[in-house]
Design an enzyme around this catalytic site. Sequence first.
Site, PDB file in Angstrom:
ATOM      1  CG  PHE A 149      -0.292   0.435   2.499  1.00  0.00           C
ATOM      2  CD1 PHE A 149      -0.130   1.790   2.808  1.00  0.00           C
ATOM      3  CD2 PHE A 149       0.195  -0.496   3.400  1.00  0.00           C
ATOM      4  CE1 PHE A 149       0.506   2.191   3.978  1.00  0.00           C
ATOM      5  CE2 PHE A 149       0.836  -0.105   4.566  1.00  0.00           C
ATOM      6  CZ  PHE A 149       0.988   1.240   4.857  1.00  0.00           C
ATOM      7  CE  LYS A 173      -2.901  -8.359  -4.598  1.00  0.00           C
ATOM      8  NZ  LYS A 173      -3.308  -7.377  -3.535  1.00  0.00           N
ATOM      9  CD  GLU A 176      -5.552  -6.124   0.072  1.00  0.00           C
ATOM     10  OE1 GLU A 176      -4.543  -5.856  -0.619  1.00  0.00           O
ATOM     11  OE2 GLU A 176      -5.583  -7.060   0.898  1.00  0.00           O
ATOM     12  CB  SER A 226       4.935  -7.485   5.580  1.00  0.00           C
ATOM     13  OG  SER A 226       3.892  -8.324   5.145  1.00  0.00           O
ATOM     14  CB  CYS A 281      10.407  -0.325   2.754  1.00  0.00           C
ATOM     15  SG  CYS A 281      11.044   0.280   1.207  1.00  0.00           S
ATOM     16  CD  GLU A 383       8.340  -2.911   8.308  1.00  0.00           C
ATOM     17  OE1 GLU A 383       7.669  -3.937   8.077  1.00  0.00           O
ATOM     18  OE2 GLU A 383       8.831  -2.218   7.401  1.00  0.00           O
TER      19      GLU A 383
HETATM   20  P1  NAD Z   1       1.565  -6.623   2.962  1.00  0.00           P
HETATM   21  O1  NAD Z   1       2.609  -7.678   3.032  1.00  0.00           O
HETATM   22  O2  NAD Z   1       0.442  -6.671   3.913  1.00  0.00           O
HETATM   23  O3  NAD Z   1       0.884  -6.632   1.494  1.00  0.00           O
HETATM   24  C1  NAD Z   1       1.664  -6.634   0.332  1.00  0.00           C
HETATM   25  C2  NAD Z   1       0.871  -7.349  -0.775  1.00  0.00           C
HETATM   26  O4  NAD Z   1       0.660  -8.704  -0.387  1.00  0.00           O
HETATM   27  C3  NAD Z   1      -0.506  -6.730  -1.014  1.00  0.00           C
HETATM   28  O5  NAD Z   1      -0.730  -6.698  -2.411  1.00  0.00           O
HETATM   29  C4  NAD Z   1      -1.443  -7.700  -0.303  1.00  0.00           C
HETATM   30  O6  NAD Z   1      -2.707  -7.781  -0.914  1.00  0.00           O
HETATM   31  C5  NAD Z   1      -0.716  -9.024  -0.425  1.00  0.00           C
HETATM   32  N1  NAD Z   1      -1.011  -9.925   0.709  1.00  0.00           N
HETATM   33  C6  NAD Z   1      -1.344  -9.568   1.976  1.00  0.00           C
HETATM   34  N2  NAD Z   1      -1.531 -10.664   2.738  1.00  0.00           N
HETATM   35  C7  NAD Z   1      -1.309 -11.734   1.941  1.00  0.00           C
HETATM   36  C8  NAD Z   1      -1.326 -13.148   2.154  1.00  0.00           C
HETATM   37  N3  NAD Z   1      -1.606 -13.671   3.358  1.00  0.00           N
HETATM   38  N4  NAD Z   1      -1.029 -13.945   1.137  1.00  0.00           N
HETATM   39  C9  NAD Z   1      -0.718 -13.449  -0.078  1.00  0.00           C
HETATM   40  N5  NAD Z   1      -0.682 -12.114  -0.340  1.00  0.00           N
HETATM   41  C10 NAD Z   1      -0.970 -11.264   0.655  1.00  0.00           C
HETATM   42  O7  NAD Z   1       2.331  -5.225   3.019  1.00  0.00           O
HETATM   43  P2  NAD Z   1       1.707  -3.767   3.141  1.00  0.00           P
HETATM   44  O8  NAD Z   1       1.165  -3.575   4.514  1.00  0.00           O
HETATM   45  O9  NAD Z   1       0.831  -3.473   1.984  1.00  0.00           O
HETATM   46  O10 NAD Z   1       3.028  -2.884   2.940  1.00  0.00           O
HETATM   47  C11 NAD Z   1       3.904  -2.572   3.996  1.00  0.00           C
HETATM   48  C12 NAD Z   1       5.075  -3.523   4.052  1.00  0.00           C
HETATM   49  O11 NAD Z   1       5.780  -3.513   2.807  1.00  0.00           O
HETATM   50  C13 NAD Z   1       6.088  -3.129   5.098  1.00  0.00           C
HETATM   51  O12 NAD Z   1       6.555  -4.284   5.726  1.00  0.00           O
HETATM   52  C14 NAD Z   1       7.198  -2.481   4.284  1.00  0.00           C
HETATM   53  O13 NAD Z   1       8.466  -2.492   4.881  1.00  0.00           O
HETATM   54  C15 NAD Z   1       7.166  -3.304   3.068  1.00  0.00           C
HETATM   55  N6  NAD Z   1       7.792  -2.632   1.941  1.00  0.00           N
HETATM   56  C16 NAD Z   1       8.995  -3.089   1.528  1.00  0.00           C
HETATM   57  C17 NAD Z   1       9.640  -2.465   0.487  1.00  0.00           C
HETATM   58  C18 NAD Z   1      10.961  -2.961  -0.005  1.00  0.00           C
HETATM   59  O14 NAD Z   1      11.329  -2.629  -1.112  1.00  0.00           O
HETATM   60  N7  NAD Z   1      11.697  -3.751   0.756  1.00  0.00           N
HETATM   61  C19 NAD Z   1       9.047  -1.359  -0.138  1.00  0.00           C
HETATM   62  C20 NAD Z   1       7.802  -0.925   0.320  1.00  0.00           C
HETATM   63  C21 NAD Z   1       7.184  -1.575   1.365  1.00  0.00           C
END
Ligand code: NAD
Length: 498
Positions: A149, A173, A176, A226, A281, A383
């Site tokens: 997000f 994808k 959401e 994450s 991040c 985090e």
């Molecule tokens: P998230 O892991 O909750 O979601 C990321 C994606 O995974 C979304 O599209 C979501 O729909 C999908 N997803 C969520 N739960 C899932 C599941 N159980 N199974 C399969 N897919 C699933 O992350 P977020 O809250 O949207 O974003 C924040 C996180 O992203 C933080 O941990 C941040 O550090 C990380 N991030 C990392 C970078 C990097 O380059 N290392 C960059 C930006 C954000």
Amino acid sequence: MREITHFIDGASVAGTSGRYGEVFNPNTGEVQARVALASDAEVANAVAAALRAQQTWALVNPQRRARVMFEFKRLIERDVDSLAELLSSEHGKVIADSKGDIQRGLEVIEFACGIPHLLKGEYTEGAGPGIDVYSMRQPLGVCAGITPFNFPGMIPMWMFGIAIATGNTFILKPSEKDPTLPVKLAELMMEAGAPSGVLNVVHGDKTAVDALLDHPDIRAVSFVGSSDIAQYVYSRGTAAGKRVQAMGGAKNHGLILPDADLEQATKDIIGAAYGSAGERCMALPVVVPVGKKTADEVRERVLAEIDTLKVGLSNDPAAQYGPVVSQAHKDKIAGYIGLGVEEGAELVVDGRGFSLQGYEKGFFIGPTLFDHVKPTMRTYQEEIFGPVLQIVRAETFEEAIALPSNHQYGNGVAIFTRNGRAAREFAARVNVGMVGINVPIPVPVAYHSFGGWKRSAFGDANQHGMEGVRFYTKVKTITARWPEGAVEDSAFVIPTMR
Ligand code: NAD
């Protein structure tokens, strides 16, 4: 209520699964739209469209593909104000920051405009008698991107910009939680001249992600989110035979050596810790001053900066940061602040009580500061992803460098010093993927590559730069000869170049 639909084969497609997610206005806390969550069958439709499109897109010459990227860039620049407003209205980051989000993505598109040059292969004339060897980079086919997000503009563009320029077609994808901007990007890509099916957007949750990971026609998956989900996506995707790069969470440290320009370093840290409400991040949520004198002075300076910090609506030009993305995320951050107190850290500034008049249900958290945080604390090890800055005091350089090096995450790190030799040694030794020297948020420029170490990334290839081009292409190597004269005998031993 407004419905956010999929974008498949060049057209908006209403969801048929009967499942929807809520999209909030983080300023007010109200639901502003619902987003369709895709079923396996809807994902399969998108893959079929992308597969059809790929047959012809791969044959479009690189110069023409680059022209689509040039036009896409022009269209984004034309619409940047409305795109940034849209981004802010679902994410909650302030508009200037949303423009930065879009701009950092555009820089990858600019890199992709050079794709004819980047795709040039290698050639060896006369590798053997009358034998020439050459290699070429070819697209993989249909690729997918699953994005978080917190950068709904930049991170999709990191992925599809390079994937499409290299001749692949793409299924995005997006998160959401803020799904509208990615659909707009796909519409603009069509307006820029990409044929239908080249860029598709499928909304969804775990069901859609699993369908992408398991689909046999998807060749590569790029994920950012994450760490636990990143690891899951990496394991499941690679088990299905796909190429996968999966970026995860972070806990970036900013070391301040006693010789640093403390005024500048503090200003840099404040921006990097609290900008975008800490939902980056590459945020800097841990500051490690070396020596008591440095720590005490940094603490005083941070407190003075917090005093003048303005938290406000995402569309308030005077606000430095806005609400976090959801009530659930706000509760999680507040939970970590409570835990920090229980663990014995000193809560110097508590942002939990913050509220904006008239917007009491908005997802706001004020700037929060902890001092005397210890490496054994869960609030240090995990985090938080909110506007929470933790001071971890170190006595020596060795003690300080060990903190980011031993942490489970290894995304980014920064050092603030006037000592070139110390900075150089730090950059060489620290066990982290991206390093800033007097640079608080060292996100590499588009023509270099982005990627962390340890639990911040799974897989071998970084995002964008040449690593991105390599990720989205496979190498074919051709060995050619044009025999003439007498027929040679069969050779039963392996050919060598003697
Ligand atoms: P998230 O892991 O909750 O979601 C990321 C994606 O995974 C979304 O599209 C979501 O729909 C999908 N997803 C969520 N739960 C899932 C599941 N159980 N199974 C399969 N897919 C699933 O992350 P977020 O809250 O949207 O974003 C924040 C996180 O992203 C933080 O941990 C941040 O550090 C990380 N991030 C990392 C970078 C990097 O380059 N290392 C960059 C930006 C954000």
